[in-house]
Structures are given as structure tokens and as C-alpha cells.
Motif scaffolding. Structure first.
Motif, mmCIF file in Angstrom:
data_model
loop_
_atom_site.group_PDB
_atom_site.id
_atom_site.type_symbol
_atom_site.label_atom_id
_atom_site.label_comp_id
_atom_site.label_asym_id
_atom_site.label_seq_id
_atom_site.Cartn_x
_atom_site.Cartn_y
_atom_site.Cartn_z
ATOM 1 N N THR A 1 0.841 -1.209 0.000
ATOM 2 C CA THR A 1 0.000 0.000 0.000
ATOM 3 C C THR A 1 0.872 1.253 0.000
ATOM 4 O O THR A 1 0.620 2.205 -0.744
ATOM 5 C CB THR A 1 -0.898 0.024 1.272
ATOM 6 O OG1 THR A 1 -1.447 -1.261 1.470
ATOM 7 C CG2 THR A 1 -2.010 1.041 1.142
ATOM 8 N N LEU A 2 1.904 1.244 0.855
ATOM 9 C CA LEU A 2 2.797 2.412 0.947
ATOM 10 C C LEU A 2 3.569 2.621 -0.354
ATOM 11 O O LEU A 2 3.736 3.744 -0.815
ATOM 12 C CB LEU A 2 3.765 2.239 2.126
ATOM 13 C CG LEU A 2 3.147 2.391 3.528
ATOM 14 C CD1 LEU A 2 4.062 1.803 4.595
ATOM 15 C CD2 LEU A 2 2.860 3.857 3.846
ATOM 16 N N GLU A 3 4.030 1.511 -0.947
ATOM 17 C CA GLU A 3 4.784 1.624 -2.210
ATOM 18 C C GLU A 3 3.908 2.170 -3.329
ATOM 19 O O GLU A 3 4.356 2.986 -4.134
ATOM 20 C CB GLU A 3 5.361 0.259 -2.602
ATOM 21 C CG GLU A 3 6.640 -0.071 -1.860
ATOM 22 C CD GLU A 3 7.182 -1.456 -2.205
ATOM 23 O OE1 GLU A 3 6.407 -2.283 -2.716
ATOM 24 O OE2 GLU A 3 8.380 -1.673 -1.945
ATOM 25 N N ASN A 4 2.649 1.722 -3.383
ATOM 26 C CA ASN A 4 1.738 2.225 -4.419
ATOM 27 C C ASN A 4 1.503 3.727 -4.253
ATOM 28 O O ASN A 4 1.484 4.476 -5.233
ATOM 29 C CB ASN A 4 0.394 1.481 -4.359
ATOM 30 C CG ASN A 4 0.514 0.051 -4.864
ATOM 31 O OD1 ASN A 4 1.477 -0.272 -5.568
ATOM 32 N ND2 ASN A 4 -0.424 -0.803 -4.502
ATOM 33 N N LEU A 5 1.317 4.160 -3.009
ATOM 34 C CA LEU A 5 1.111 5.581 -2.743
ATOM 35 C C LEU A 5 2.372 6.372 -3.086
ATOM 36 O O LEU A 5 2.305 7.440 -3.711
ATOM 37 C CB LEU A 5 0.732 5.788 -1.267
ATOM 38 C CG LEU A 5 0.391 7.214 -0.845
ATOM 39 C CD1 LEU A 5 -0.778 7.781 -1.648
ATOM 40 C CD2 LEU A 5 0.070 7.276 0.650
ATOM 41 N N LEU A 6 3.521 5.828 -2.714
ATOM 42 C CA LEU A 6 4.802 6.479 -3.020
ATOM 43 C C LEU A 6 4.965 6.654 -4.525
ATOM 44 O O LEU A 6 5.338 7.738 -5.005
ATOM 45 C CB LEU A 6 5.955 5.634 -2.456
ATOM 46 C CG LEU A 6 7.375 6.174 -2.629
ATOM 47 C CD1 LEU A 6 7.583 7.425 -1.788
ATOM 48 C CD2 LEU A 6 8.415 5.121 -2.235
ATOM 49 N N TYR B 1 8.891 11.768 2.286
ATOM 50 C CA TYR B 1 9.739 11.462 3.448
ATOM 51 C C TYR B 1 8.930 10.619 4.439
ATOM 52 O O TYR B 1 9.396 9.591 4.933
ATOM 53 C CB TYR B 1 10.207 12.770 4.114
ATOM 54 C CG TYR B 1 11.132 12.599 5.306
ATOM 55 C CD1 TYR B 1 10.661 12.036 6.504
ATOM 56 C CD2 TYR B 1 12.459 13.001 5.273
ATOM 57 C CE1 TYR B 1 11.491 11.875 7.607
ATOM 58 C CE2 TYR B 1 13.296 12.844 6.372
ATOM 59 C CZ TYR B 1 12.803 12.283 7.542
ATOM 60 O OH TYR B 1 13.625 12.128 8.638
ATOM 61 N N ALA B 2 7.685 11.045 4.716
ATOM 62 C CA ALA B 2 6.845 10.339 5.692
ATOM 63 C C ALA B 2 6.587 8.892 5.259
ATOM 64 O O ALA B 2 6.679 7.958 6.064
ATOM 65 C CB ALA B 2 5.522 11.078 5.875
ATOM 66 N N ILE B 3 6.290 8.708 3.964
ATOM 67 C CA ILE B 3 6.009 7.353 3.459
ATOM 68 C C ILE B 3 7.283 6.498 3.541
ATOM 69 O O ILE B 3 7.250 5.349 3.990
ATOM 70 C CB ILE B 3 5.497 7.395 1.999
ATOM 71 C CG1 ILE B 3 4.199 8.203 1.908
ATOM 72 C CG2 ILE B 3 5.275 5.975 1.469
ATOM 73 C CD1 ILE B 3 3.772 8.524 0.475
ATOM 74 N N LYS B 4 8.402 7.079 3.108
ATOM 75 C CA LYS B 4 9.666 6.326 3.108
ATOM 76 C C LYS B 4 10.083 5.965 4.539
ATOM 77 O O LYS B 4 10.604 4.870 4.782
ATOM 78 C CB LYS B 4 10.769 7.146 2.423
ATOM 79 C CG LYS B 4 10.586 7.263 0.911
ATOM 80 C CD LYS B 4 11.638 8.210 0.319
ATOM 81 C CE LYS B 4 11.436 8.444 -1.163
ATOM 82 N NZ LYS B 4 12.374 9.453 -1.713
ATOM 83 N N HIS B 5 9.875 6.887 5.486
ATOM 84 C CA HIS B 5 10.249 6.610 6.876
ATOM 85 C C HIS B 5 9.469 5.401 7.399
ATOM 86 O O HIS B 5 10.005 4.577 8.161
ATOM 87 C CB HIS B 5 9.996 7.842 7.758
ATOM 88 C CG HIS B 5 10.795 7.858 9.023
ATOM 89 N ND1 HIS B 5 10.357 7.242 10.177
ATOM 90 C CD2 HIS B 5 12.002 8.398 9.323
ATOM 91 C CE1 HIS B 5 11.267 7.409 11.132
ATOM 92 N NE2 HIS B 5 12.275 8.108 10.640
ATOM 93 N N SER B 6 8.200 5.284 6.969
ATOM 94 C CA SER B 6 7.392 4.112 7.365
ATOM 95 C C SER B 6 7.885 2.849 6.664
ATOM 96 O O SER B 6 7.998 1.784 7.281
ATOM 97 C CB SER B 6 5.917 4.343 7.013
ATOM 98 O OG SER B 6 5.404 5.431 7.746
ATOM 99 N N LEU B 7 8.180 2.972 5.365
ATOM 100 C CA LEU B 7 8.624 1.809 4.585
ATOM 101 C C LEU B 7 9.939 1.234 5.122
ATOM 102 O O LEU B 7 10.105 0.010 5.209
ATOM 103 C CB LEU B 7 8.816 2.207 3.110
ATOM 104 C CG LEU B 7 7.587 2.102 2.209
ATOM 105 C CD1 LEU B 7 7.887 2.723 0.851
ATOM 106 C CD2 LEU B 7 7.133 0.649 2.045
#
Length: 519
Positions: free
Chosen positions: A367-372, A387-393
Motif C-alpha cells: 500500500t505504501l509503495e503504491n502511494l509512493l 519522506y513520511a512514506i519512506k520513513h514508514s517503509l
């Protein structure tokens, strides 16, 4: 004006800044700027007050419905024997006011027990509890000239705090109690307290998970900068109860004599427009610090967008022409396309909602990768949403067996290095982003160690030199993480993270011994 010789700062003033602090001598990282006890403090509402509320005596979260109640006023407490219930700095004085409404309820408790009204009440009670502190408090800036009827700040304070206190408690007091505890009281005075709190209060995280606000005499003079040169910490576990919530302000990057000593009242990982808007709404000033004045935000491109030209966009970057102008156009640095600020704001806020929703749902890597991938079409790779998405990934990659491939680890290592570079640029002294930096360095460390243990892509074993190179970077990363957390050990999150990192460091040292790797 100058102060005693051993004080590292002088208090200056100007029309634009009001009072502010200047270094009285060259200051180095670790130097103490000031330390002081709070004038007054009080709990904030919990995120879900229907489930948990802070005890009014010690601020530990208590189950809202099952919790015990104060025998006099009926407010939720951890226990009827909580020492804070009789202490005038905590619940002791306010209880006499809150007892004017002795009824307990079990329905709609979030509106019945409004914890955010307690600090303004404690402020007005200082008149009696500690008159010397009251004199200092009343001198603090309240910006009442900006908080007139009809403004959001005034109307919110009026509905949720002023009318709540006046109607439910103060209007019901008998003459003797009123004279004893609140010799001077009016709706206007409570409004002024709300203004003082909004302008000056600092947030304290309680080790048990609740949050408080506190007011400090000297700390409140410190000027804001989006690249602050100090860090503050609070004493939350103390032997002497009078030392509770003492603030300590230390320098985190070198400050030359005569330069301003600064703190930060906003979030370091917000873009310029969000930070400046937040400061205007809450602190009533327009920030013009070096970071806000630079369209690239110190070369991090934290707010930058990709060219949004109609038809065939070029590979340029859209940046604000004048970041200090709220209505600025955004221009591409390679072609002639410009877009207006309201379009940018609309796009960014829509994306922000998407990022928030995915993170609140505890997004999976897919899900995070698709949003990224989707947001990367519009945003610079360093944009704060990405940055926020990558920090979670980063915290998910390499955790499960199907994400341990070298491709996945390489992706994680690159993301860590990229985000560390941004983090270090925005906060070189770990004033605000110490936990972010520690997580990134720790995750980089684990990915590098796993890579050192893996064979090369072609199946050949790694050479001693290759292994040593990877382990050297891993060693530097884990040590950086530990240093990053040195001032965060009063906080539960800092302590828990340090435990994990120290355990990894021991395992790493053992692995290096086995491999006979020395640095």
C-alpha cells in the motif's frame, strides 16, 4: 541588557522580535543555556477521552468509565490517595472550584470533564497559590489584540474554556470561596490566560503517555527559528517533587557570541508553507528565518514539486518564487510554466490526507509503495509527504522473510541514506529530529549488516574488504543512533528505542569478533 557574568546569554529586545536571547560568549554543543522550574502546568485532553483521561493529580492515564473519582469534585483520578490531589500546584486549589459542580456523570464525559480548561484555571488560581509566579505570568505576551471576538482563537476559547469554567463552576461558587481563591476573576481574564498559554506554553510528554502544557518565565523569551540551535528536555521522573517538569535548554550546534539563541515552535518535517501558517495561527508572527527564506529549504527540496506543465511536462522542479509571500506563484526552474499558490495548496493538502489515512491504517509495504509511486509523479523525491512514506517503509523492509532479498535491502539502504541526509541538513544538532535520525541510523545499520552476511548478486562470497566496508558504515550508523538519543532518555519512546539499539550493538560487536573484523 547584560546579566551576571556566568549567565551564557543576554536579553535584548526589538520592536519586531520583542525580547530575545543573544549568546554572551561563544557557545559549544552541550553548553547549558538555562534551566528553570515551570510557573504552572496542566494536562491536555487525551486523544480519545471517552476511553482514557489523565488523573488530575499525577496525569497518568486512567480508564474513563472505570476510574476512581476525586471524593470532593468527582473528576477522574488514578486513586483517592494520589498525592497530587491535595498539592496546590496540581489539583489541591482547583478542586475547591471544581467542587461547585459535585455531580458525577458517566455519559459524554469528554465534554463534561474538559481537561484543557484546567491549565487556564490553574493560571488564575496562581493569584492565591503563588502571587510571585502570578506577577511573572501576567507579564507574558497574550496577543489579545489578535484574539478578538469573531476570530477562531477567541471563539474556540470562549466556547470550550471560558464559558465552560464560568457557567459550570465559577458562577456557582459561594462568596467566601470566590473571595478566598479567585479574588479577581472575569471572562476577559480567562481569555487572557488562554492567549498566554497559546502563545507561550510548551508541550511535555508524560512517561505514561499523556501530554501536558507548561509555562516558563525565561524559556518563553527564546526566539523561534526553523533551524534552532538549542534543544530542551523536561524532568519527568524526579525524587524532589518540586523539580517535576523542570526544563533544561542546551546548545546543540556552535553559537558565536552575539548570535541569537533560538528554539522551534513548529514541526521540522513540515514544508515552509505549513510551518509559516502554523506559526501565524498560533504564535501570531511570520517566520523569516534562513530556512523559510530559501525556496529550496537549505537544498533539501522538502516542499518542491515536479514540473506540472500542461501537455508534456519537462524534468524541472517547481519552487515558490518568494517563499515569504503567502500568495507566491510557483515557477519551474527549467521551463516557463508557473502555477498559483492555491493550486499547489490544494494538491498538497489532498496528498497529505491520503498519506495520513494510509499511515493511520498501518499501511502494508505494498500500500505504501503504491502511494509512493503515485505521489512521486508530482513531487520531488525529497518532498515531506514522500519522506513520511519512506520513513514508514524503511521500518517494514527487511522485517519479514519475503522482504529480505538483496534488492529489497539495497532499496532500504538507499532510502535510509537519502532521508538521513535530509534529516541532518534540517537538524544537524538533533534538536527536533533525534528520534527520526536514530530510527534511520538503526535501520541503515541492520540493512548493512544483513548485506554483509549475504553473498554477492552473482553468488560469489563477499571479500573481507567488502565486508569490512559495509560493517564500518554499520558501526558509524549505530553509534550515531546512540548519540542522537542521549537527551531523549526521559521519554519512554527514547528509552525503548535505545534498548533495541544497544541490543543490536552487542550483537554487532559479537559478529565483528567472530569475523575478526577490527576498525
Amino acid at each position: 541588557m547584560g546579566l551576571a557574568a556566568d549567565v551564557p546569554y543576554e536579553v535584548h529586545s526589538s520592536d519586531e522580535l520583542g525580547r530575545y536571547l543573544v549568546a554572551a560568549r561563544d557557545l559549544s554543543p552541550g553548553d547549558l543555556v538555562l534551566t528553570e522550574r515551570p510557573l504552572v502546568f496542566g494536562p491536555k485532553s487525551m486523544p480519545d477521552p471517552e476511553a482514557a483521561m489523565p488523573c488530575v493529580g499525577c496525569y497518568k492515564p486512567v480508564a474513563t468509565e472505570a476510574g476512581e473519582r476525586c471524593s470532593k469534585c468527582g473528576w477522574p483520578v488514578c486513586s483517592g490517595n494520589c498525592p497530587g490531589l491535595t498539592d496546590p500546584r496540581h489539583h489541591g486549589a482547583e478542586c475547591h472550584i471544581l467542587s461547585a459542580r459535585p455531580e458525577c456523570v458517566l455519559k459524554d464525559m469528554a465534554n463534561y470533564y474538559r481537561h484543557d480548561a484546567l491549565l487556564p484555571l490553574r493560571c488564575v488560581l496562581l493569584q492565591i497559590v503563588d502571587p510571585e509566579k502570578w506577577i511573572k505570568l501576567i507579564e507574558m505576551q497574550s496577543h489579545m489584540e489578535c484574539r478578538t471576538p469573531g476570530t477562531e482563537a477567541y471563539d474556540d476559547a470562549n466556547e470550550f474554556i471560558v464559558e465552560y469554567l464560568m457557567n459550570n463552576f465559577i458562577s456557582k461558587l459561594d462568596a467566601d470561596t470566590k473571595k478566598k481563591y479567585l479574588p479577581t476573576i472575569s471572562a476577559d481574564l480567562i481569555h487572557k490566560m488562554c492567549g498566554i498559554i497559546d502563545t507561550n506554553a510548551l508541550e511535555i510528554r508524560h512517561p505514561e503517555g499523556s501530554e501536558l502544557l507548561a509555562l516558563f518565565t525565561n524559556t518563553c523569551i527564546m526566539e523561534h527559528s526553523c533551524i534552532p540551535n538549542t534543544k530542551h528536555t523536561f524532568a519527568t521522573t524526579v525524587k524532589d517533587k518540586n523539580e517535576l517538569f523542570r526544563i533544561t535548554v542546551k546548545v546543540v550546534v556552535p553559537v558565536e557570541k552575539g548570535n541569537h539563541i533560538t528554539t522551534m515552535y513548529s514541526h521540522a518535517l513540515w514544508g515552509t508553507q505549513a510551518r509559516r501558517q502554523h506559526l501565524k495561527d498560533t504564535k501570531y508572527f511570520a517566520c523569516k528565518c534562513p530556512r523559510c527564506s530559501d525556496p529550496t529549504e537549505l537544498g533539501t527540496y522538502l516542499s518542491a514539486m515536479k514540473c506540472l506543465g500542461d501537455g508534456e511536462p519537462c524534468d524541472g522542479i517547481h519552487l515558490p518564487e518568494d517563499p515569504l509571500d503567502d500568495e507566491t506563484d510557483w515557477a519551474c526552474n527549467k521551463c516557463s510554466v508557473k502555477i498559483n499558490n492555491s493550486q499547489v495548496n490544494m494538491i498538497i493538502s489532498q496528498m497529505g490526507e491520503e498519506v495520513e489515512n494510509v499511515q493511520m491504517m498501518g499501511g502494508s509495504p505494498i500500500t505504501l509503495e503504491n502511494l509512493l509511486c503515485r505521489l512521486s509523479t508530482f513531487l520531488h523525491p525529497n518532498h515531506f509527504h514522500l519522506y513520511a512514506i519512506k520513513h514508514s517503509l524503511i521500518q517494514l523492509y527487511g522485517r519479514l522473510p519475503d522482504q529480505m532479498s538483496q534488492d529489497m535491502l539495497d532499496k532500504k539502504i538507499k532510502m535510509c541514506r537519502d532521508l538521513i541526509k535530509i534529516t541532518k541538513t534540517l537538524d544537524p544538532g538533533n534538536a527536533r529530529l533525534s528520534l527520526y535520525n536514530a530510527v534511520l541510523q538503526y535501520e541503515l545499520h541492520t540493512a548493512l549488516v544483513l548485506t554483509a552476511k549475504n553473498d554477492n548478486c552473482d553468488g560469489t562470497p563477499k571479500t573481507d574488504d567488502q565486508i569490512k566496508q559495509l560493517l564500518l558504515e554499520a558501526k558509524e550508523a549505530i553509534e550515531d543512533a546512540m548519540v542522537s538519543l542521549k537527551d531523549d532518555l526521559e521519554e519512554t519512546s527514547g528509552n525503548q528505542l535505545l534498548e533495541v539499539i544497544e541490543k543490536s550493538k552487542k550483537e554487532f560487536d559479537r559478529f565483528c569478533q567472530e569475523k575478526k573484523v577490527t576498525f
